[in-house]
Design a protein around this motif. Structure first.
Motif, short mmCIF file in Angstrom:
data_model
loop_
_atom_site.label_atom_id
_atom_site.label_comp_id
_atom_site.label_asym_id
_atom_site.label_seq_id
_atom_site.Cartn_x
_atom_site.Cartn_y
_atom_site.Cartn_z
N CYS A 97 13.41 1.12 -4.60
CA CYS A 97 13.43 1.66 -3.05
C CYS A 97 12.74 3.20 -3.33
O CYS A 97 11.62 3.30 -2.50
N VAL A 98 13.05 3.77 -4.12
CA VAL A 98 12.51 5.12 -4.28
C VAL A 98 10.92 5.17 -4.76
O VAL A 98 10.26 5.69 -4.24
N HIS A 99 10.84 4.20 -5.64
CA HIS A 99 9.34 4.11 -6.14
C HIS A 99 8.52 3.20 -5.29
O HIS A 99 7.13 3.40 -5.19
N HIS A 100 9.03 2.65 -4.08
CA HIS A 100 8.36 2.04 -3.10
C HIS A 100 7.73 3.03 -1.85
O HIS A 100 6.88 3.11 -1.49
N ILE A 101 8.82 3.76 -1.68
CA ILE A 101 8.91 4.81 -0.49
C ILE A 101 8.24 5.96 -0.88
O ILE A 101 7.34 6.67 -0.01
N LEU A 102 8.69 6.66 -1.82
CA LEU A 102 8.41 7.80 -2.16
C LEU A 102 6.93 8.48 -2.26
O LEU A 102 6.50 9.62 -1.94
N PRO A 103 6.08 7.82 -3.33
CA PRO A 103 4.79 8.13 -3.27
C PRO A 103 4.02 8.44 -2.01
O PRO A 103 3.64 9.40 -1.80
#
Length: 289
Positions: A34-40
């Protein structure tokens, strides 16, 4: 001092229980996906044109997720100085986090400040200062269960956001297996450590009551609990101990144990190819400044 003595974090054998759970549940992998999908995209929207970026992690544990998020932030803004402050009550997990930072070359450039205390103690210390530091990104991952007062905690950490900052809360989803188990057996499971179980539904109700703008992202996850139904299985026993935050076979009557196991199988899980998979869906809630 009595209030401070209660355990609100992992120490001793509970650290081993937590690490065992993480190995079996795939929870961190689901969160990182989730973090790699949303944060950038989030970092680009909130961090552009800033001369420095300040991050606060609350309840960061051993830093497995934090280090990845900080690395992502660095790769998004390679020329911008970043600072990190960490609030974590467990001295053992904080030591693990420091060791992870020492092994991650890119993170050597980031100055870390460590607050080895629970979130309420940190809040008291910050409020006692005349000069309060503010942050671009604050995250609270799987820790909101341990705070004394949900409304006050969210209000305080939201107040530490800079303009255009974000507060990220990751928590078990409403109607997940965790939510069903802990709300069905509330009086048997809640104690001095988790005085009030909370899911994403409770957090969102709190945000709405404060008039805060937010967005919610689903984090799907399941893990195999088939061995929980075999009383001779050590793996099953250890999972049940973690999931109930108690010694499952010592703390509950046979009737309650039977009821919990029935609930786990029939309401909290799905069966596939003879295996039982617990619904441990989570929710990622991004609160706007």
């Amino acid at each position: 001092m009595a209030a401070e003595a209660k355990q609100t974090c992992y120490e001793g054998s509970s650290v081993q229980s937590f690490q065992f759970y993480l190995e079996h549940s795939g929870e961190h992998e689901a969160i990182l996906q989730c973090v790699h999908h949303i944060l950038p995209g989030l970092f680009k929207r909130t961090g552009t044109d800033k001369s420095s970026l300040d991050v606060l992690g609350v309840g960061s544990g051993g830093g497995e997720v934090d280090t990845q998020m900080l690395t992502l932030l660095q790769s998004t803004f390679p020329a911008v100085p970043i600072t990190a402050e960490i609030v974590e009550g467990s001295s053992q997990l904080s030591a693990n986090f420091k060791a992870l930072v020492a092994k991650t070359t890119s993170l050597q450039k980031i100055p870390f400040v460590w607050h080895i205390m629970n979130s309420e103690e940190h809040e008291r210390q910050v409020k006692a200062k005349a000069d309060v530091k503010r942050f671009d990104f604050i995250h609270m991952i799987q820790m909101i269960y341990y705070v004394d007062n949900l409304t006050n905690t969210i209000k305080f950490y939201h107040s530490l956001l800079k303009n255009n900052g974000r507060l990220m809360i990751i928590i078990e989803a409403a109607n997940s297996g965790w939510d069903i188990l802990w709300k069905t057996y509330k009086k048997d499971l809640q104690d001095d450590v988790i005085t009030e179980y909370r899911s994403s539904g409770d957090v969102i109700a709190c945000l709405k009551s404060q008039g805060l703008k937010y967005e919610e992202h689903a984090i799907p996850n399941t893990f195999d609990i088939t061995e929980c139904f075999d009383p001779s299985s050590q793996t099953g026993r250890r999972l049940l101990n973690f999931m109930t935050a108690k010694d499952f076979y010592q703390s509950f009557t046979p009737e309650i144990r039977t009821g919990m196991l029935d609930l786990l199988r029939n309401k909290c899980s799905t069966e596939k190819d003879g295996r039982v998979f617990f619904n441990s869906n989570m929710s990622c809630i991004l609160v706007h400044a």
